[in-house]
Design an enzyme around this catalytic site. Sequence first.
Site, PDB file in Angstrom:
ATOM      1  N   PHE A   4      36.847  58.656  31.460  1.00  0.00           N
ATOM      2  CA  PHE A   4      35.701  59.397  31.972  1.00  0.00           C
ATOM      3  C   PHE A   4      34.387  58.824  31.467  1.00  0.00           C
ATOM      4  CE2 PHE A   4      38.906  62.796  32.361  1.00  0.00           C
ATOM      5  CZ  PHE A   4      38.590  63.314  33.617  1.00  0.00           C
ATOM      6  N   ASP A   5      33.434  58.702  32.364  1.00  0.00           N
ATOM      7  CA  ASP A   5      32.039  58.576  31.974  1.00  0.00           C
ATOM      8  C   ASP A   5      31.636  59.952  31.433  1.00  0.00           C
ATOM      9  OD1 ASP A   5      29.305  57.595  31.923  1.00  0.00           O
ATOM     10  OD2 ASP A   5      28.981  58.785  33.730  1.00  0.00           O
ATOM     11  N   LEU A   6      30.472  60.049  30.803  1.00  0.00           N
ATOM     12  CA  LEU A   6      30.042  61.347  30.256  1.00  0.00           C
ATOM     13  C   LEU A   6      28.876  61.931  31.056  1.00  0.00           C
ATOM     14  CD1 LEU A   6      30.347  63.519  28.077  1.00  0.00           C
ATOM     15  CD2 LEU A   6      28.765  62.199  26.653  1.00  0.00           C
TER      16      LEU A   6
END
Length: 219
Positions: free
Chosen positions: A7-9
């Site tokens: 995941f990106d944040l």
Amino acid sequence: MYQYIFFDLDGTLTDPREGITKSVQYALGHMGIEETDLTKLLPFIGPPLLESFQEYYDFTEGEARKAVEYYREYFSETGVFENLLFDGVKELLTSLKAHGKVVAIASSKPEVFVRMILEHFGVEQYFDYICGGSMDESRLKKEEVIEELLGRMQLSGEERKKILMVGDRRHDVEGAACFGIPCLGLSMGFAAKGELERAGAVAIVDSMKELEAFILQKE
């Protein structure tokens, strides 16, 4: 089947617009630029700050590095907590762990801030690996972060075929593509219209429930 979910944040799990735009506004003010319209600073969400200050304000690299220092003055004390968790994130993470998925963060944001944010929202325990950028800018671009994460995980070639990146900007798609990793795009983030499609996202979803269904569809 996707087993490893990266995941990106910012713009993917959280809505950081208030903290990031105010931090950029603070930095610009110290660089002699008054910007009262925070919506103009939304493009700073996602890409590396050093690049964005150069791209959007024509700063030299030296000026951009100084602006990043000012940015972090505000962000480290205040901006990091001017943030919201998107609806459904905790439920999504709970479901992925229940299905035995290995969940990781791959964010260009300095890792120290990534950990602060995850702890603040009480979701740090869902992640098997947390990888962010470095404060000295030596690990800055999304492909550099993913490379570091892959090194920490030590996955075999066959296992790497089971990775899915999830992000909201072209940098996530393009960074993942450097390693042959598909990227699922999220429309609730900060990409411009058509950005994710042009970058080559395998699909685009509009909610955490749709994201969950996409990941688990091949179970």
